[in-house]
Design an enzyme around this catalytic site. Structure first.
Site, PDB file in Angstrom:
ATOM      1  N   ARG B 106      27.046  90.547  16.519  1.00 31.68           N
ATOM      2  CA  ARG B 106      25.987  91.358  15.925  1.00 31.68           C
ATOM      3  C   ARG B 106      24.789  90.486  15.582  1.00 31.68           C
ATOM      4  NH1 ARG B 106      30.821  93.378  13.558  1.00 31.68           N
ATOM      5  NH2 ARG B 106      31.259  95.512  14.214  1.00 31.68           N
ATOM      6  N   ASP B 166      34.399  99.733   8.386  1.00 28.46           N
ATOM      7  CA  ASP B 166      35.463  98.728   8.420  1.00 28.46           C
ATOM      8  C   ASP B 166      36.612  99.165   7.523  1.00 28.46           C
ATOM      9  OD1 ASP B 166      32.768  97.680   8.754  1.00 28.46           O
ATOM     10  OD2 ASP B 166      33.724  95.763   9.153  1.00 28.46           O
ATOM     11  N   ARG B 169      38.598 101.872   9.177  1.00 32.35           N
ATOM     12  CA  ARG B 169      39.489 101.336  10.210  1.00 32.35           C
ATOM     13  C   ARG B 169      40.691 100.665   9.547  1.00 32.35           C
ATOM     14  NH1 ARG B 169      34.412  99.140  13.742  1.00 32.35           N
ATOM     15  NH2 ARG B 169      34.332 100.878  15.221  1.00 32.35           N
ATOM     16  N   HIS B 193      29.387  93.324   7.451  1.00 31.55           N
ATOM     17  CA  HIS B 193      29.968  94.258   8.424  1.00 31.55           C
ATOM     18  C   HIS B 193      30.030  93.447   9.709  1.00 31.55           C
ATOM     19  CE1 HIS B 193      30.712  97.646  11.025  1.00 31.55           C
ATOM     20  NE2 HIS B 193      29.547  97.546  11.638  1.00 31.55           N
TER      21      HIS B 193
END
Lengths: 334, 332
Positions: B106, B166, B169, B193
């Site tokens: 990212r 997150d 998940r 993140h």
């Protein structure tokens, strides 16, 4: 050795849970996954199964949906290439198949999709002999017929998504013209989900007031307000969006979720969906093809039949002196 | 000659064109559209506006949603390249930006997305000066900081979707391991993140029973059940899904829908979202990281003061360092 799970939880029930609202979606393309998210967000099923031949895409889409579980009362989401996972489904939604290309009519897709169905349908019916089949793949009317033949299901259990979407679009456009929400605008489109669909102008009404009473020329060429353009817009919508975004997904998925709800909750609502009409042979013949092609006489059934004037409909040697209905019967099943 | 409309309907007063609950989504890629369909099916808005630079895609997506109007209750769906369509939004969701490529972290996306934010944020704020901005584009923590700086809005009104996904998940995977639905499994991931996110193992519980009391080694390297792998899987998820289907969309769309619901309905639920953490846990720089925040009508109204043990605090600081190393060199 004790695991955290065994320390935390004591098992009570000995039997497996029975799924009452298991839905299987065949095909994880844009339409299939859009149907999945719409069904999940409406909380319609207690188990959702996804099937596709492309295992990578299937797994990726399934994981992505599963990771959203904490945000909804989401059931078990299962996926596999093997139809075994669809066993005991209440409803099987078929979106798999070749997609309409730019400028391609739905009818051109037929043969490509018939071959796919020959592999798919027996697998589905083997594992869910009591399910309802909801066909979405285009050309939906012909493929619903094919699915019905291949499945040997009673005709009430094989449904094509048909004109449920066309009617939704119709009502949306009428609503836009009148400044009223589509839910309060009533109107049906029947017939082929495609270029030859039929807008039933006499039934179009708001609060019970038929628009035809206010404007007797509605839907005809003589209408100064040209309401028939509303129907033309419905027909061109699909092609237009394919041109702009490559495919359509949201509209059809919401329409499928709507039908799913009626089926699973036994709502007994009325929907314009594709089903076996009484005189089906005549029905096939009276589809737009008759207008497009010059007439001939089918050598098998003796009916007057349109003859495709352009390239072959399928790759096996067609005998053109046959109506499409008999041609499908001969080439595919006999 | 009177039209059908005139014959059918008698107008009593002018139609009130002002919406009460307008949401704008910037970016009609997979993430933006997943946010759109989730928001529509949850009836969160009375008006939805879509903005993008790809005009054909934008129009096609808008039409496709409009054609489903019969099936939901958001009566106005508009779109445009011009931000004037976003005027008077309660929430603006920013999903626009370059997408993570296969294998790309990212953080390497940063500079590409900074330029995009510079061009869109001032106009958004101009048209909706009272809005809350929800940043989704990656790397979300750094971009939320940038959006905050460019917008000039109070820090409470600029929120990064952060670790809400997150944690979802995390809870999903814990649920799979225990055979319990994720909504009954509680667990928090905070910090970046991304690769340096921090799983709070001490808080992981079901029905108030902390898993760590059942197995003190939970989440460590010496744990026989390898619970730590669950956190690794959370970090790997995005990369894995991108490899399989090219991008992620559904889970992040649902996560955004969850946050939007809390904000618009002033629910004051607690979510791990990206907010300004200067002054907390010994952090001295202006950084945005995910911590448990109370979300309501005005955005982030409060933060929950979690007691981090020394290991968790060290990981959190490391997360901060990772981001600061990139943020300090940014030019904008």
């Amino acid at each position: 050795m004790a695991t955290v799970k065994s320390e935390l939880i004591k098992n009570f029930a000995e039997e497996e849970a029975i799924h009452h609202n298991k839905i299987s979606i065949v095909g994880t393309g844009s339409v299939g996954v859009a149907c999945a998210i719409s069904i999940l967000l409406k909380g319609l099923s207690d188990e959702l199964v996804l099937v596709d031949v492309d295992e990578g895409k299937l797994k990726g889409e399934t994981m992505d949906l599963q990771h959203g579980s904490p945000f909804m009362k989401m059931p078990n989401i299962v996926s596999s290439k093997d139809y075994l996972v669809t066993a005991n489904s209440n409803l099987v939604i078929i979106t798999a198949g070749a997609r309409q290309k730019k400028g391609e009519t739905r009818l051109d897709l037929v043969q490509r999709n018939v071959s796919i169905f020959k592999l798919m349908i027996p697998n589905i019916t083997q594992y869910s002999p009591h399910c309802k089949l909801l066909i979405v793949t285009n050309p939906v009317d012909i493929l619903t017929y094919v699915a019905w033949k291949l499945s040997a299901f009673p005709k009430n259990r094989v449904i094509g998504s048909g004109c449920n979407l066309d009617s939704a679009r119709f009502r949306y456009f009428i609503g836009q013209r009148l400044g009223i929400h589509s839910e309060s605008c009533h109107g049906l489109i029947l017939g082929e989900h495609g270029d030859s669909s039929v807008p039933v102008w006499s039934g179009v009404n708001i609060a019970g007031v038929p628009l035809k009473d206010l404007n007797p020329d509605i839907g005809t060429d003589k209408d100064p307000e040209q309401w028939e353009n509303v129907h033309k817009k419905v027909i061109s919508s699909g092609y237009e969006m394919v041109k702009m975004k490559g495919y359509t997904s949201w509209g059809i998925s919401l329409s499928v979720a709507d039908l799913t709800e009626s089926i699973l909750k036994n709502l007994r609502r009325v929907h314009p969906v594709s089903t076996l009409s009484k005189d089906w042979k005549k029905m096939l013949l009276t589809l737009k093809m008759r207008q497009l092609f010059p007439k001939e006489v089918c050598e098998r059934c003796g009916e007057e039949t349109p003859k495709p004037a352009h390239k072959q409909v399928c790759t096996s040697k067609p005998t053109w002196a046959m109506c499409l209905g008999c041609h499908i019967l001969k080439v595919q099943f006999l | 000659m009177s039209t059908v409309k005139e014959q059918l309907i008698e107008k009593l007063i002018e139609d009130d064109k002002n919406s009460q609950c307008k949401i704008t989504i910037v970016g009609t890629g997979a993430v933006g559209m997943a946010c759109a369909i989730s928001i529509l099916l949850k009836d969160l808005a009375d008006e939805l506006a879509l903005v993008d630079v790809a005009l054909d895609k934008l129009k096609g997506e808008m039409m496709d949603l409009q054609h489903g109007s019969l099936f939901f209750s958001t009566s106005k769906i508009t779109s445009g390249k011009d931000y004037s369509v976003s005027a008077n939004s309660r929430i603006v969701i920013v999903t626009a930006g370059a997408r993570q490529q296969e294998g790309e972290t990212r953080l390497t996306l940063v500079q590409r997305n900074v330029a995009i934010m510079k061009s869109i944020i001032p106009t958004i704020v101009h048209y909706s000066p009272d809005c809350k901005i929800l940043v989704v584009s990656n790397p979300v923590d750094i971009l939320t900081y940038i959006v905050w700086k460019i917008s000039g809005l109070p820090v409470t009104r600029v929120i990064g979707s952060g670790c809400n996904l997150d944690s979802a998940r995390f809870r999903y995977l814990i649920g799979e391991k225990l055979g319990v639905h994720p909504t009954s499994c509680h667990g928090w991931i905070i910090g970046e993140h991304g690769d340096s996110s921090v799983p709070l193992w001490s808080g992981v519980n079901v029905a108030g029973v902390a898993l760590k009391t059942l197995d003190p080694k939970l989440g460590t390297d010496s744990d026989k059940e390898h619970w730590k792998n669950i956190h690794k899987q959370v970090i790997q998820s995005a990369y894995e899904i991108i490899k399989l289907k090219g991008y992620t969309s559904w889970a992040i769309g649902l996560s955004v829908m969850d946050l939007v619901g809390s904000i618009l309905k002033n629910l004051r639920r607690v979510h791990p979202v990206s907010t300004m953490v200067k002054g907390l846990y010994g952090i001295k720089e202006e950084l945005f990281l995910s911590i448990p925040c109370v979300l309501g009508r005005n955005g982030v109204s409060d933060v929950v003061k979690i007691n981090l043990n020394s290991e968790e605090e060290a990981l959190f600081k490391k997360s901060a360092e990772t981001l600061w190393n990139i943020q300090k060199d940014l030019i904008f």
